[in-house]
Design an enzyme around this catalytic site. Structure first.
Site, PDB file in Angstrom:
ATOM      1  N   LYS A  71       0.831  -1.207   0.000  1.00  0.00           N
ATOM      2  CA  LYS A  71       0.000   0.000   0.000  1.00  0.00           C
ATOM      3  C   LYS A  71       0.867   1.259   0.000  1.00  0.00           C
ATOM      4  O   LYS A  71       0.620   2.179  -0.792  1.00  0.00           O
ATOM      5  CB  LYS A  71      -0.908  -0.033   1.239  1.00  0.00           C
ATOM      6  N   THR A  73       3.995   1.451  -0.912  1.00  0.00           N
ATOM      7  CA  THR A  73       4.716   1.443  -2.180  1.00  0.00           C
ATOM      8  C   THR A  73       3.833   2.001  -3.302  1.00  0.00           C
ATOM      9  O   THR A  73       4.295   2.805  -4.130  1.00  0.00           O
ATOM     10  CB  THR A  73       5.156  -0.006  -2.489  1.00  0.00           C
ATOM     11  N   ARG A  94       2.063   8.438   6.711  1.00  0.00           N
ATOM     12  CA  ARG A  94       2.292   8.341   8.152  1.00  0.00           C
ATOM     13  C   ARG A  94       3.787   8.182   8.436  1.00  0.00           C
ATOM     14  O   ARG A  94       4.527   7.623   7.633  1.00  0.00           O
ATOM     15  CB  ARG A  94       1.563   7.118   8.710  1.00  0.00           C
ATOM     16  N   LYS A 105      11.785  -7.705  10.685  1.00  0.00           N
ATOM     17  CA  LYS A 105      12.597  -6.998   9.694  1.00  0.00           C
ATOM     18  C   LYS A 105      11.721  -6.127   8.783  1.00  0.00           C
ATOM     19  O   LYS A 105      10.697  -6.567   8.300  1.00  0.00           O
ATOM     20  CB  LYS A 105      13.315  -8.048   8.862  1.00  0.00           C
ATOM     21  N   ALA A 273      -3.904   1.993  13.639  1.00  0.00           N
ATOM     22  CA  ALA A 273      -5.129   1.863  12.850  1.00  0.00           C
ATOM     23  C   ALA A 273      -6.167   0.989  13.545  1.00  0.00           C
ATOM     24  O   ALA A 273      -7.237   0.768  13.011  1.00  0.00           O
ATOM     25  CB  ALA A 273      -4.803   1.313  11.463  1.00  0.00           C
ATOM     26  N   PHE A 301      -4.072  -0.507   7.438  1.00  0.00           N
ATOM     27  CA  PHE A 301      -4.746  -1.801   7.279  1.00  0.00           C
ATOM     28  C   PHE A 301      -5.585  -1.848   5.989  1.00  0.00           C
ATOM     29  O   PHE A 301      -5.273  -1.190   5.002  1.00  0.00           O
ATOM     30  CB  PHE A 301      -5.626  -2.100   8.504  1.00  0.00           C
ATOM     31  N   PHE A 381       3.947  -8.589  -8.874  1.00  0.00           N
ATOM     32  CA  PHE A 381       5.057  -9.356  -8.296  1.00  0.00           C
ATOM     33  C   PHE A 381       5.647 -10.234  -9.392  1.00  0.00           C
ATOM     34  O   PHE A 381       4.939 -10.614 -10.332  1.00  0.00           O
ATOM     35  CB  PHE A 381       4.563 -10.258  -7.146  1.00  0.00           C
ATOM     36  N   TRP A 410       7.207  -0.719  -8.345  1.00  0.00           N
ATOM     37  CA  TRP A 410       8.283  -1.292  -7.530  1.00  0.00           C
ATOM     38  C   TRP A 410       9.519  -1.515  -8.401  1.00  0.00           C
ATOM     39  O   TRP A 410      10.619  -1.153  -8.016  1.00  0.00           O
ATOM     40  CB  TRP A 410       7.824  -2.618  -6.913  1.00  0.00           C
TER      41      TRP A 410
END
Lengths: 557, 557
Positions: A71, A73, A94, A105, A273, A301, A381, A410
């Site tokens: 989201k 990204t 945010r 990580k 959230a 979220f 992806f 991306w």
């Protein structure tokens, strides 16, 4: 080194004054924090008031899964894409919380060619806003116990102190404590505990405040405790709001940074959230609307929680009128919603995709119920297949009546989000938005919860615990009935059961407990177990983080 | 509005780049924090290494009294005075702690025309260094409990966890707590507590470190707990030092600000002067020595604690060679040492002055015992009489063999400290300094404590509690015998009894407890009750602090 970090390191950052200049912000309005971050001066912000607003675009998502949706990204990529096609665009995000950085990580600054920079600084202390919020929160806590210690003139019942303490750290040992031990000089022993800073009501006040004066008024309204007669005691009665505001005087100014592609981004505030509303500050969003023809922002979220609160709490209270929404999904996450295990996500599975896409369909319907037009962004992806993307596009068009756009920001940055940007512009320029909250201010508090549960979560009913029902009545009697409700529910499902993926129906939403956030200006309805202080995992990311001989922070991604 | 605040508000601040330029710092070496504060770039600092050092002048004081001595004010005034007479001078100070700002009215940035600016920013969050130290400290605490939670492979005895938590807040309710309550998911219940951030060993490590690599090595050596077999467990064994160092990567760079008169000041670090060594960072002092022909710095509390630790811990470990010391006193404080009540200080009282000046005389002797030449600065107050000043000057000259200079920097700025500046230059250029610590590294730990107690405090003996004596032996057996000791004693008296003013003799110093600070590199000897988490007073300063309509912070002074 991870791909995200390699891309971030390879990027050449422009001086923040150049980023500001491109956004029409004069250098005199900047308060620099190092070479690549600046706060915007309060006087400059006040001077923007009479400018027209740009278009407001919300980026939200399907229910989150371990597969990742992207989201942030996509928010960054869309902002870059809009700038690429000539729309002057500002991104509003945010601030990341420090605590989770040391747990699992990963930072919270986007990924690949769609990142905000400098990522190490943003993910660690940034400009100190969260530290200021932590200090303001804990000053109030210290003043509460100090008041009791010195005679308790307000008659605080120490069993009914509801103001906990906060740290921006994942620290389960502090969830439940007894403080005031060690003898009379240390006060009165009582139950207490720490939440993570993003769960602080100071954070929620900070993010909903119009300006510093409004922030002080909100802080003064915070209920910190009750007397034996169950009368509320507020921060204002403790004379705490002034000093808390002084601690937040610089923090309240929004932070300007840049994306890898050079787009301006305002990163400011970051409430949880679940027990809060999960979007960046109203001040940052309003500032962005004055600076950009387009503003791209995100909510926490999935759309059931994030978008609902963005609309019903933030937009309602701040008078914002969103022009369009983007719902982010991935092939992988839709397959998970269709029952595929994480290990099997790399394999094409059209059947599972068809089963899981109902989750997306319901979010599309829901967002439209607020009068906001929608486009779906499928964040690409490398394991995705062409057939899978074709199926999503077909179902979206034929069954949901919405366009689904494949995005490759991306891998490709702005170029990869250009098509999405064009669709968003078409939606905004189409003028079909007629935003309205899902429920009216005048509805009863329980009616508001029921409205969200049935219309957004598609539950059959709500089951309000007797104590919670009585508390809602008491809040109404005390004059808080006009407030919106802030639902604290699992983010993984439309229902209160995190295992119910897809588009469950026939469920009942349990309302276990309700809390008044009089400063923030909402009533929190807690549906199921909500964790307000995370713990660290068995192998914390902290163990791998270090500074290299060249002075670079390693292990953050 | 207070006089101090009025003077600060009336001052015109120069852009920090101009202050830097005057100190020979190129603008590229600055990392600005707003318009009037900057950190100095790590690469620039490294490049200073081969420059010659300036003269190092310590400002210390008689034992503090409620009358006020004005040590910080004199440090600032002397720095301004030296610049006024043509000596290129840099001031090095501690950062104020946030907690006390909300307790007893008053900041820690000097007063009158001898202040460092911008005072609101310096007294509140400044550049976030203390917040970073708080985060690093609490990350280690979270990692300790998390290690126990996930199986406790290192065999930590939860009754012997010695790493408490910290907040930069005066909050007595957190002094002694039980954490880990609320069920198995929250860990193992155990006793714990919070100290104020300035008491953190991370702060002491930070202030004694040569650079970031040395800081990481120190952090790794911190002992956080013991096993059932009483074997130490270190931060290094928890793999915590790398992430802690990453949190401190920016904080470690010294902060540049200016005085009202435009002198450059490096304000950096601020360890407690009781359980830690009470002076600004080694990095800031060394940087100042490379930038200035003269460096004026201060140490906490009176010379019995502050100067002794400055010499025996900081100078010994960092290889610093102080050239002169200034001992600050006031007519009022000397009269208090002579038995006058605070309410009666405005009246001339030569007899009390004569009785109380023995405190000053002993500090002069003590500082000279370190091979450092001394001048006395009498910080002028408006209630002082000419006869009182004459008496001090006479006694200092005739009985202590030291010059006492009247200073009016509070009222007059640099001009009021010009005479003091000339005396300091004469002392430094006289070349009479031959600094040496008061005890040798090879002395036993108990021998070191005895040496300080008899030679500095003029006690007859020490009384070491049996457990403390055994611990000292254990520290020696574990290879820590070469460390210096850090005395934690009341600041109000040479003895361990705060009521014994003047120059008491015949007393015994009780050593109640000893603690190993393996990361900082000293052994703390606790003599009497030492408070490491202050409380707020009945009427906290916080109640009067607020932001005005013009956006100015009121009530900080």
């Amino acid at each position: 080194m991870s791909h995200d970090l390699a891309v971030a390191r390879a990027a050449t950052l422009r001086p923040i004054a150049a980023v500001a200049e491109a956004a029409g912000i004069p250098v005199e309005a900047l308060e620099p924090y190092g070479k690549h971050i600046a706060k915007l001066d309060a006087g400059y912000l006040a001077g923007l008031k009479d400018r027209p607003d740009g278009k407001l675009v919300l980026v939200t998502a399907i229910n989150p899964t371990p597969a990742g949706e992207g989201k942030t990204t996509t928010t960054v990529g869309l902002g870059d894409g809009l700038n690429r096609i000539g729309k002057r665009t500002v991104i509003a995000l945010r601030e990341p919380s420090l605590g989770p950085v040391f747990g699992t990580k990963g930072g919270a600054t986007g990924g690949g060619r769609a990142q905000v920079l400098p990522m190490e600084a943003i993910n660690l202390h940034f400009t100190g806003d969260f530290h200021a919020i932590t200090s303001a929160h804990n000053l109030l806590a210290a003043l509460v116990d100090n008041h009791v210690y010195w005679g308790n003139a307000l008659g605080i019942d120490t069993r009914r102190i509801v103001w906990r303490r906060v740290l921006d750290m994942n620290d389960r040992a502090l969830r439940a404590i007894v403080n005031g031990l060690g003898g009379g000089g240390n006060g009165f022993a009582r139950e207490d505990g720490f939440d993570i800073t993003v769960a602080s009501e100071v954070m929620a006040c900070f993010c909903l405040a119009d300006d510093l004066a409004d922030l002080e008024a909100r802080l003064a309204r915070i209920v910190v405790a009750y007397t034996r007669e169950k009368k509320p005691v507020t921060a204002g009665q403790l004379n705490a709001a002034g000093a808390m505001t002084a601690l937040l005087k610089d923090a309240i100014k929004p932070n300007l940074v840049q994306t890898i592609e050079g787009s301006p981004a305002l990163i400011h505030g970051g409430p949880f959230a679940n027990i809060a509303h999960g979007c960046n500050s109203v001040i940052a969003t309003r500032t962005a609307l004055k600076l950009g023809d387009y503003v791209v922002t995100e909510a926490g979220f999935g759309a059931d929680l994030g978008a609902e609160k963005f609309f019903d709490i933030k937009c309602r209270k701040a008078g914002l009128k969103p022009d369009a929404a983007v719902i982010v999904a991935t092939v992988r996450a839709l397959k998970m919603n269709g029952g595929v295990a994480k290990a099997d996500l790399a394999r094409e599975n059209l059947e599972a995709l068809r089963a899981g896409i109902v989750n997306l369909g319901r979010h599309v319907e829901n967002v439209r119920a607020f009068g906001v037009p929608v486009v779906v962004a499928i964040n690409h992806f490398t394991t995705d297949t062409e057939a899978e993307h074709r199926l999503i596009a077909d179902i979206c068009r034929d069954e949901f009546g919405v366009e689904a756009v494949q995005c490759r920001h991306w891998a490709e940055g702005a170029a990869g989000a250009e098509e999405l940007a064009r669709k968003v512009v078409a939606l905004c320029e189409g003028g079909t938005a007629h935003f309205q909250p899902i429920y009216a201010d005048g509805l009863s508090l329980q009616g508001k919860i029921l409205s969200i549960a049935t219309r957004i979560y598609r539950a059959d009913d709500i089951a309000v615990a007797p104590k919670a029902a009585a508390d809602l009545k008491a809040f109404e009697a005390a004059g808080y009935g006009h407030l919106p409700v802030c639902m604290a529910k699992t983010q993984y499902s439309f229902s209160a059961d995190p295992a119910l993926l897809g588009a469950p129906t026939g469920h009942t939403v349990p309302v276990r407990e309700v809390r008044l956030a009089a400063g923030a200006g909402f009533v929190v309805a807690i549906c199921g177990e909500i964790m307000t202080m995370p713990g660290l995992p068995k192998l914390p990311a902290a163990e791998a983080i270090h500074v290299s001989e060249e002075g670079l922070i390693e292990g953050l991604f």
